[in-house]
Design an enzyme around this catalytic site. Sequence first.
Site, short mmCIF file in Angstrom:
data_model
loop_
_atom_site.label_atom_id
_atom_site.label_comp_id
_atom_site.label_asym_id
_atom_site.label_seq_id
_atom_site.Cartn_x
_atom_site.Cartn_y
_atom_site.Cartn_z
N LYS A 137 34.87 16.71 -33.78
CA LYS A 137 33.89 17.59 -34.17
C LYS A 137 32.94 17.68 -32.88
O LYS A 137 33.42 17.47 -32.04
CB LYS A 137 32.97 16.52 -35.02
CG LYS A 137 33.71 16.35 -36.48
CD LYS A 137 34.03 17.40 -37.10
CE LYS A 137 34.75 17.01 -38.55
NZ LYS A 137 35.28 18.15 -39.11
N SER A 188 39.20 22.46 -39.13
CA SER A 188 37.65 22.18 -39.03
C SER A 188 37.11 22.73 -37.83
O SER A 188 35.84 22.88 -37.58
CB SER A 188 37.26 20.73 -39.61
OG SER A 188 37.49 20.00 -38.46
#
Length: 183
Positions: A105, A39
């Site tokens: 993230k 990700s």
Amino acid sequence: MKKMMKEIRSWVFSIGLALVLAMMIGVFVFQPTEVLGHSMDPTLQDQQRIYVSKLSHTFNYEPEYGDIVIIDSRVDRERTFKDDLLDNPLIRLFQDAEEGRNYVKRVIGKPGDVLEFRDHKVYRNGEELQEPYIKEAMLYTSDEKLVVPDEHVFVMGDNRNNSKDSRQIGFIPLSHVLGKKIF
């Protein structure tokens, strides 16, 4: 025999103190962690080891735009000090940790920001974000305007088309921001 017992106690005390100090450093100051998944491609790769400063979590600092952070994705529950202890690598050696709940993230929105996803781009407070770090153009679009609530952030992976992030799990309470990548 008495001298030997004294020596053993000294060693046990020293080892115990070292373990306690290592655990406290891991809970409050910094700790290593591993990126799992794709990700954050191309910025971070799968199984890459990174080091995280825990000071922002310890002292409740709000992360900056663009910071790469570690989050606890279980946003529907309160986070406790016990969670911080159980996240420590030394503790995880001796127990089966719940895998897949901590994500790496990037901070996109902070409290009060209005976020929009149109034309395959991210807009914060009406301005298009310049994001040279993303892997490819984002396929996601939405007519909805999101306002980041107080004491929360909005996070996304750099690989926007292959990331489970705030678009799916929601806004991240600041108490769930566990640390900031330092190197």
